[in-house]
Design a protein around this motif. Structure first.
Motif, PDB file in Angstrom:
ATOM      1  N   ALA A  62       0.836  -1.319   0.066  1.00  0.00           N
ATOM      2  CA  ALA A  62       0.409   0.200   0.220  1.00  0.00           C
ATOM      3  C   ALA A  62       0.951   1.541   0.008  1.00  0.00           C
ATOM      4  N   ALA A  63       0.453   2.222  -0.351  1.00  0.00           N
ATOM      5  CA  ALA A  63       0.987   3.622  -0.245  1.00  0.00           C
ATOM      6  C   ALA A  63       1.454   4.156   1.420  1.00  0.00           C
ATOM      7  N   SER A  64       2.930   4.181   1.409  1.00  0.00           N
ATOM      8  CA  SER A  64       3.299   4.639   2.476  1.00  0.00           C
ATOM      9  C   SER A  64       2.920   5.443   3.341  1.00  0.00           C
ATOM     10  N   PRO A  65       2.350   4.873   4.834  1.00  0.00           N
ATOM     11  CA  PRO A  65       1.850   6.049   5.038  1.00  0.00           C
ATOM     12  C   PRO A  65       2.430   6.677   5.924  1.00  0.00           C
ATOM     13  N   VAL A  81       6.819  -1.418   4.686  1.00  0.00           N
ATOM     14  CA  VAL A  81       5.019  -1.241   4.336  1.00  0.00           C
ATOM     15  C   VAL A  81       4.733  -2.717   4.218  1.00  0.00           C
ATOM     16  N   ARG A  86      10.841  -0.590   1.612  1.00  0.00           N
ATOM     17  CA  ARG A  86      10.891   1.319   1.236  1.00  0.00           C
ATOM     18  C   ARG A  86      12.238   1.957   1.368  1.00  0.00           C
ATOM     19  N   CYS A 159      -0.731  -1.471   7.022  1.00  0.00           N
ATOM     20  CA  CYS A 159      -2.010  -0.560   5.752  1.00  0.00           C
ATOM     21  C   CYS A 159      -3.158  -1.534   5.188  1.00  0.00           C
ATOM     22  N   PRO A 188      -2.862   3.708   8.615  1.00  0.00           N
ATOM     23  CA  PRO A 188      -2.980   4.928   7.668  1.00  0.00           C
ATOM     24  C   PRO A 188      -3.692   5.468   9.036  1.00  0.00           C
TER      25      PRO A 188
END
Length: 425
Positions: A62-65, A81, A86, A159, A188
């Protein structure tokens, strides 16, 4: 469950043996219930480990929090993540290392084998499950005499819906080493009650060698629908110093255990904790200050603020072992309730087996002081602003435990952002 390395048959034999022992322990150790000592205030009846899957090895993350510690100067960063790396850390000047745990096993095998599992024993259902299942983690290693001037940052994001993260951290400072480590567990961001239903089960082991000095700031801002568990234990050798900051803002339920063991003369530890809950969050912190050698000092201070129907429990224990004379230990927990429906329990404790010690504790749970509000309003401060000033003053006592610098600014900024979430801008 097994690690990715184990699935490839690449784990060293000592680790494979540990996995097998952990599997046996996990099968025999039931999860705590309301009759288990230390768990009377935290209901785990809705927890089912089997409901949560490990991230697929080839899954897209998922997108990095958004980071909790986002104002740090540039340093070494390690970030993961949903099981996908990352940032991979690296080597700092002087030879200090920040590495993924699986890489550290290959690069510094003797350090990892000697220290992993030396602080936290597999005699607990959460530790056993972590030992069995971890795929990812972090190692901080600072060789003898090396002083790291840049921050070492570890970020673990969770996430995905119905994912679990069995995360493992090992921090080793050899004799005379010095470092600042910032670790955060993230989900998130969202409004109260939003986010993902996930499960963090972390184990952190900290080894502070003779004359070494570690500052360790650990914060969690998981999704407010997630379970969060962590077993964190440090061992401080002769003349060693540990400055430990604990921040708890996220999660729906769970427990964080923070234990310091002072094993050498003149060892020193300071633990500073802050938590802030809203909606129906339940935050549980269990702290231990164990003095196992003479002439040791510990100082623990926790502050909590709770709004809506949030609940919290802090249970603290100062333990003085036989022969640990001239111990100086203090602990306190103070809670500020912003709602009549919020609730906090503060339970200090002492176990003293030496006769020349100074050990004190304090605990308090209260609503906002009406006299303070009256004073501020009488001087023209609007009610909302007056409430905020009182709350900020309550938390500022924690920030003032640190001189101006990275830790002071990081703690202040994190608390300020959480207040905005609880109170609005």
């Amino acid at each position: 469950m097994a690690s990715a390395a184990a699935a490839r048959g690449t784990e060293p034999s000592w680790l494979s043996d540990r996995r097998r022992r952990a599997a046996e322990a996990a099968a025999q150790l039931p999860l705590p219930d309301s009759k288990t000592p230390g768990w009377e205030f935290t209901d785990l009846s809705g927890l089912d480990f089997e409901r949560y899957e490990l991230p697929a090895v080839d899954a897209a993350a998922a997108a990095s929090p958004i980071p909790l510690f986002d104002a740090l100067p540039e340093g070494l960063e390690l970030a993961c993540v949903d099981g996908q790396w990352r940032a991979h850390g690296g080597e700092a000047p002087g030879g200090a290392l920040l590495l993924p745990l699986e890489e550290a096993i290959e690069r510094i095998p003797s350090v990892v084998e000697r220290n992993l599992g030396s602080i936290v024993a597999v005699d607990d259902p959460f530790v056993a499950r972590n030992e069995l299942a971890w795929r990812h983690g972090a190692v901080v290693y600072v060789p003898e005499g090396v002083r790291v001037s840049l921050p070492l940052v570890v970020r673990a994001g969770l996430c995905g819906e119905h994912l679990q993260l069995p995360w493992r951290t090992l921090i080793v400072l050899e004799r005379g080493a010095q470092a600042e480590v910032f670790e955060e567990y993230l989900g998130p961001l969202g409004e109260a009650g939003e986010g993902v239903d996930a499960l963090l089960n972390a184990v952190v082991e900290i080894v502070v060698g003779e004359g070494a000095s570690l500052t360790y700031v650990c914060g969690q801002r998981l999704s407010e629908r997630s379970w969060g568990f962590a077993t964190q234990r440090a061992r401080v050798a002769r003349d060693g110093r540990l400055d430990w900051v604990v921040l708890g803002f996220g999660g729906a339920n769970g427990k964080f255990r923070t234990e310091t063991q002072l094993v050498g003369e003149n060892a020193w530890a300071r633990v500073t904790g802050a938590y802030a809950g809203r909606a129906r969050q339940h935050l549980d912190f269990d702290t231990t200050q164990e003095h196992a050698a003479p002439h040791t000092t510990s100082d623990l201070a926790f502050r909590g603020i709770l709004s809506d129907r949030a609940t919290a429990v802090w249970r603290g224990m100062i333990r003085v072992d036989p022969g640990a004379q001239r111990t100086d230990a203090f602990q306190e927990s103070r809670n500020l309730l912003l709602s009549r429906n919020a609730h906090a329990d503060a339970i200090p404790g002492l176990e003293i087996e030496a006769n020349d010690v100074r050990c004190t504790h304090a605990a308090a749970v209260a609503q906002i002081d009406r006299e303070q509000l009256f004073y501020l309003r009488a001087h023209g401060v609007p009610e909302a602003a007056a409430r905020r000033l009182v709350i900020e003053g309550f938390l500022q006592e924690l920030v003032e435990r640190f001189p101006e610098g990275e830790v002071h600014d990081t703690l202040s900024a994190a608390l300020e952002r959480r207040l905005v979430e609880l109170l609005g801008s």
